[in-house]
Scaffold this motif. Structure first.
Motif, short mmCIF file in Angstrom:
data_model
loop_
_atom_site.label_atom_id
_atom_site.label_comp_id
_atom_site.label_asym_id
_atom_site.label_seq_id
_atom_site.Cartn_x
_atom_site.Cartn_y
_atom_site.Cartn_z
N ARG A 211 0.86 -1.09 0.15
CA ARG A 211 0.03 -0.06 0.06
C ARG A 211 0.81 1.30 0.09
O ARG A 211 0.37 2.36 -0.79
CB ARG A 211 -0.81 -0.01 1.27
CG ARG A 211 -2.05 -1.18 1.10
CD ARG A 211 -2.98 -0.74 2.39
NE ARG A 211 -4.12 -1.85 2.32
CZ ARG A 211 -4.98 -1.87 3.08
NH1 ARG A 211 -5.07 -1.02 4.24
NH2 ARG A 211 -6.20 -2.86 2.84
N LEU A 212 2.23 1.02 0.64
CA LEU A 212 2.91 2.36 0.87
C LEU A 212 3.42 2.77 -0.53
O LEU A 212 3.47 3.75 -1.03
CB LEU A 212 3.97 2.15 2.00
CG LEU A 212 5.11 3.33 2.06
CD1 LEU A 212 4.24 4.47 2.32
CD2 LEU A 212 6.10 2.77 2.95
N PHE A 213 3.82 1.61 -1.23
CA PHE A 213 4.52 1.85 -2.64
C PHE A 213 3.38 2.30 -3.62
O PHE A 213 3.89 3.36 -4.55
CB PHE A 213 5.01 0.24 -3.10
CG PHE A 213 6.38 0.15 -2.63
CD1 PHE A 213 7.24 1.14 -2.23
CD2 PHE A 213 6.55 -1.31 -2.07
CE1 PHE A 213 8.62 0.68 -1.60
CE2 PHE A 213 7.84 -1.69 -1.52
CZ PHE A 213 8.84 -0.57 -1.02
N GLU A 214 2.33 1.58 -3.64
CA GLU A 214 1.32 2.20 -4.40
C GLU A 214 0.68 3.46 -4.12
O GLU A 214 0.60 4.27 -4.97
CB GLU A 214 -0.30 1.23 -4.14
CG GLU A 214 0.01 -0.08 -4.76
CD GLU A 214 -1.17 -0.89 -4.36
OE1 GLU A 214 -1.99 -0.46 -3.64
OE2 GLU A 214 -1.40 -2.18 -4.79
N LYS A 215 0.68 3.94 -2.82
CA LYS A 215 0.70 5.39 -2.50
C LYS A 215 1.58 6.20 -3.18
O LYS A 215 1.20 7.51 -3.67
CB LYS A 215 0.31 5.57 -1.09
CG LYS A 215 0.09 6.85 -0.69
CD LYS A 215 -0.21 6.99 0.62
CE LYS A 215 -0.68 8.36 1.25
NZ LYS A 215 -0.73 8.35 2.81
N LYS A 216 2.87 5.96 -2.87
CA LYS A 216 3.81 6.88 -3.49
C LYS A 216 3.93 6.92 -5.12
O LYS A 216 4.25 7.70 -5.64
CB LYS A 216 5.27 6.26 -2.97
CG LYS A 216 5.67 6.43 -1.54
CD LYS A 216 7.09 6.19 -1.08
CE LYS A 216 7.42 6.45 0.30
NZ LYS A 216 8.60 6.18 0.70
N LEU A 217 3.66 5.85 -5.55
CA LEU A 217 3.69 5.78 -6.95
C LEU A 217 2.36 6.72 -7.64
O LEU A 217 2.60 7.39 -8.61
CB LEU A 217 3.42 4.32 -7.53
CG LEU A 217 3.43 3.95 -9.06
CD1 LEU A 217 4.65 4.51 -9.79
CD2 LEU A 217 2.97 2.43 -9.39
N GLY A 218 1.15 6.47 -6.94
CA GLY A 218 0.59 7.53 -7.36
C GLY A 218 0.65 8.87 -7.21
O GLY A 218 0.02 9.78 -8.32
N GLN A 219 1.16 9.33 -6.41
CA GLN A 219 1.51 10.57 -5.63
C GLN A 219 2.70 11.13 -6.86
O GLN A 219 2.82 12.28 -7.31
CB GLN A 219 2.33 10.80 -4.43
CG GLN A 219 1.25 10.76 -3.36
CD GLN A 219 1.95 10.77 -2.00
OE1 GLN A 219 3.09 10.81 -1.82
NE2 GLN A 219 1.01 11.00 -0.80
N SER A 220 3.67 10.22 -7.34
CA SER A 220 4.59 10.44 -8.46
C SER A 220 3.96 10.85 -9.55
O SER A 220 4.48 11.74 -10.36
CB SER A 220 5.82 9.40 -8.53
OG SER A 220 5.13 8.27 -9.01
#
Length: 222
Positions: A211-220
């Protein structure tokens, strides 16, 4: 004639000794094993005044709702004489061994009390020593038979005492075996729970990291 009398007396002594030994071996001390819920009472006959009574009991195991929980819990025991007077009492003991002299003959009552919510398996044994008559209490005409009978009765009492101690030790051995098995099962269950907890933590960590990686990927991307 005197020689024949001696041989006849010796023959009778051998017969009495064989019969006495057979009676000793045939009549073994017997204990009972029972399951108690709240209260269990037993009665035992004491045939003569002044008889020596030996008692032992061992709580073998406790039946709880958990199959691996068999640690024994103590019981209360009250012993009452024929007139209803208290002779002995034990409080919250897992095992006990004691003896007393019966002041009066008759039925003696042994009541166990279980103050726990679990059923208890108990090994219980009572032995009443034979009332051995001496020369002052009863005169036997044959002076050769009297000491022989006294020896047979003393031997019988000694063998009963040995059997009483053996029964006590066997009950303790059974108790310890059950406790050891219960401890082994608890160790296994504990290891399984720890392994499941570790697996759960690992899965949770993977989910949180994803979830943390998905959240960071969405923000980028934004």
């Amino acid at each position: 004639m005197e020689g024949m009398g001696r041989r006849r007396c010796g023959w009778w002594r051998q017969v009495l000794l064989i019969v006495g030994m057979w009676l000793v071996l045939a009549r073994r001390a017997q204990g009972i094993r029972f399951v108690i819920d709240k209260k269990e009472c037993f009665q035992h006959e004491v045939p003569f005044d002044g008889d020596h009574v030996r008692v032992s009991y061992v709580v073998i195991k406790s039946e709880s709702s958990w199959s691996f929980e068999h640690t024994p819990v103590g019981l209360d025991l009250i012993v009452e004489g024929p007139a209803g007077h208290q002779v002995h009492s034990s409080k919250a003991l897992v095992e006990d061994k004691f003896d007393f002299t019966a002041a009066r003959k008759g039925l003696y009552k042994f009541c166990f009390f279980n103050r726990n919510s679990m059923h208890e398996t108990v090994d219980f044994d009572v032995h009443v020593g034979y009332h051995i008559l001496n020369a002052d209490e009863e005169h036997v005409k044959d002076e050769h038979i009297e000491p022989l009978m006294m020896q047979i009765e003393s031997l019988e009492e000694s063998l009963y005492s040995i059997q009483f101690e053996q029964h006590w030790l066997l009950a303790q051995t059974d108790q310890q075996e059950i406790v050891n098995k219960a401890m082994s099962r608890r160790v296994v269950y504990k290891a399984m729970l720890e392994a499941l907890a570790l697996m759960g933590c690992s899965v949770l960590q993977v989910v949180l990291l994803r979830r943390l990686f998905e959240k960071k990927l969405g923000q980028s991307r934004v």
